[in-house]
Design a protein around this motif. Structure first.
Motif, short mmCIF file in Angstrom:
data_model
loop_
_atom_site.label_atom_id
_atom_site.label_comp_id
_atom_site.label_asym_id
_atom_site.label_seq_id
_atom_site.Cartn_x
_atom_site.Cartn_y
_atom_site.Cartn_z
N UNK A 94 -32.47 57.72 34.18
CA UNK A 94 -31.11 57.88 35.16
C UNK A 94 -30.10 57.65 34.46
N UNK A 95 -30.07 56.74 33.58
CA UNK A 95 -28.70 56.16 32.82
C UNK A 95 -28.87 56.30 31.33
N UNK A 96 -28.09 56.55 30.51
CA UNK A 96 -28.08 56.50 29.23
C UNK A 96 -26.93 55.88 28.63
N UNK A 97 -26.87 54.84 27.86
CA UNK A 97 -25.85 54.16 27.26
C UNK A 97 -25.80 54.37 25.81
N UNK A 98 -25.28 55.01 25.19
CA UNK A 98 -25.25 55.09 23.56
C UNK A 98 -24.39 54.15 22.99
N UNK A 99 -24.91 53.09 22.62
CA UNK A 99 -24.12 51.84 22.06
C UNK A 99 -24.33 51.75 20.35
N UNK A 100 -25.19 52.32 19.91
CA UNK A 100 -25.58 52.44 18.41
C UNK A 100 -24.48 52.99 17.54
N UNK B 86 -25.14 63.00 19.40
CA UNK B 86 -25.29 64.17 19.74
C UNK B 86 -26.82 64.52 19.85
N UNK B 87 -27.61 64.05 18.92
CA UNK B 87 -29.12 64.17 18.77
C UNK B 87 -30.05 63.43 19.94
N UNK B 88 -29.36 62.23 20.10
CA UNK B 88 -29.86 61.17 21.38
C UNK B 88 -29.63 61.99 22.66
N UNK B 89 -28.78 62.33 22.67
CA UNK B 89 -28.04 63.02 24.09
C UNK B 89 -28.96 64.38 24.33
N UNK B 90 -29.00 65.15 23.43
CA UNK B 90 -29.80 66.27 23.49
C UNK B 90 -31.41 66.00 23.89
N UNK B 91 -31.82 65.00 23.22
CA UNK B 91 -33.18 64.59 23.57
C UNK B 91 -33.40 64.30 24.78
N UNK B 92 -32.44 63.59 25.59
CA UNK B 92 -32.60 62.93 26.75
C UNK B 92 -31.78 63.58 27.73
N UNK B 93 -31.28 64.72 27.52
CA UNK B 93 -30.35 65.42 28.55
C UNK B 93 -31.16 65.88 29.81
N UNK B 94 -32.36 66.72 29.44
CA UNK B 94 -33.38 67.11 30.53
C UNK B 94 -33.83 66.15 31.49
N UNK B 95 -34.03 64.88 30.87
CA UNK B 95 -34.26 64.03 31.78
C UNK B 95 -33.07 63.62 32.64
N UNK B 96 -32.13 63.29 32.08
CA UNK B 96 -30.78 63.02 32.89
C UNK B 96 -30.46 64.07 34.07
N UNK C 247 -38.73 47.74 25.20
CA UNK C 247 -38.09 47.65 23.76
C UNK C 247 -38.85 48.42 22.94
N UNK C 248 -38.29 49.76 22.44
CA UNK C 248 -38.64 50.58 21.43
C UNK C 248 -37.82 50.90 20.27
N UNK C 249 -38.10 50.58 19.05
CA UNK C 249 -37.31 50.81 17.87
C UNK C 249 -37.28 52.36 17.63
N UNK C 250 -35.90 53.04 17.19
CA UNK C 250 -35.70 54.20 16.86
C UNK C 250 -34.54 54.38 16.15
N UNK C 251 -34.23 55.53 15.32
CA UNK C 251 -33.23 55.80 14.52
C UNK C 251 -32.60 56.86 15.14
N UNK C 252 -31.48 56.75 15.53
CA UNK C 252 -30.63 57.86 16.37
C UNK C 252 -30.38 59.05 15.44
N UNK C 253 -30.35 58.87 14.03
CA UNK C 253 -30.04 59.87 13.16
C UNK C 253 -31.25 60.87 12.84
N UNK C 254 -32.29 60.24 13.29
CA UNK C 254 -33.66 61.07 12.92
C UNK C 254 -34.19 61.70 14.07
N UNK C 255 -34.41 63.30 13.80
CA UNK C 255 -34.87 63.91 15.14
C UNK C 255 -36.43 63.53 15.47
N UNK C 256 -37.07 63.20 14.30
CA UNK C 256 -38.37 62.79 14.49
C UNK C 256 -38.70 61.57 15.31
#
Length: 266
Positions: free
Chosen positions: A86-92, A121-131, A60-69
């Motif tokens: 392998x899996x990303x579920x964007x529910x926030x 959009x920012x979340x996906x961009x961050x984790x797309x290389x992983x996926x 469990x890791x806190x994060x703000x999906x609106x913040x690039x940092x």
């Protein structure tokens, strides 16, 4: 049912309650390693403690999906803890600014779009290389009935969720050949903290109980919800878990409505 995701690694945002929490629970039960994320670490830790998981299978890791940092920090923590996902579920997300169009300010529009569209959009961009690296991936975006059937008192939210559907469809065309399947799920009036707050506010405005507010809302605002009740978060999570699975190996670019018939068209 065996979803074929044992050993897969999933990141679920908006996971401290509601649909996100129930999705995390189901993916854990199917043998996935799950990383939960939401804004507040204390609430997130409490939510995680309510889940039963073997050691090392739940983080469990806190994060703000609106913040690039904040997202970059989340990515580092996820990579250190579990490696590539392998899996990303964007529910926030948030309901955002409400009121008739002429009542909503630029700030109301901007903050809602920032959270409900630009954040994903920012979340996906961050984790797309992983996926993309593993040759097998699942990305599920939470939209809403509002994306297809907009309501005039929450247009910023409706517009953002319509954007999510376009985003999901566009992404599904880009990466399917690499094994990454992208889909959306559109719930309607699910029992979550978001709708709890909406109904408490309605109850105060009408001078009635929360249950009476829910009943009148169903009759006046959601007449096509044929089951005549709010949905349960696990009823949405069941569909999300399916889309995250090997069983959905030929499902790509779709939008699954979990809405009791709320959207009036086919």
């Amino acid at each position: 049912m065996d979803l074929g995701i044992e050993g897969r690694i999933a990141l679920v945002t908006g996971a401290d309650s509601g649909i996100g929490w129930h999705t995390a629970r189901l993916l854990l039960a199917e043998g996935a390693t799950v990383v939960m994320s939401d804004l507040d670490q204390e609430r997130l830790d409490t939510a995680a403690s309510d889940l039963e998981a073997p050691e090392g299978r739940l983080h469990a890791f806190a994060a703000d999906i609106t913040s690039l940092d904040s997202l970059a920090d989340l990515h580092t923590k996820v990579a250190d803890a579990v490696g590539d996902i392998d899996i990303l579920v964007q529910s926030a997300g948030v309901t955002g600014a409400q009121g008739l169009f002429h009542e909503i300010s630029d700030e109301g529009w901007t903050k809602t779009i920032e959270t409900d569209l630009i954040g994903p959009v920012r979340l996906i961009r961050q984790f797309l290389p992983s996926l993309r690296r593993g040759g097998w991936g699942r990305l599920v975006l939470l939209a809403s009935e509002d994306a297809m059937q907009p309501y005039d008192d929450e247009l910023p939210y409706c517009a953002a969720k319509a954007g999510i559907l376009a985003l999901a469809k566009g992404l599904s065309r880009s990466y399917a050949s690499e094994g990454l399947l992208v889909n959306a799920v559109s719930p309607a009036f699910i029992r979550t903290p978001m709708t709890d707050a909406m109904m408490d506010k309605r109850a105060d405005e009408l001078g009635v109980s929360t249950e009476e507010a829910i009943e009148s809302f169903l009759v006046e605002e959601r007449p096509y919800m044929e089951l005549g009740r709010r949905g349960e978060p696990d009823e949405v999570a069941n569909v999300i878990a399916f889309l995250c699975s090997d069983l959905a190996s030929f499902v790509n670019g779709s939008n699954y409505r979990v809405d009791s018939g709320s959207v009036a068209t086919i």
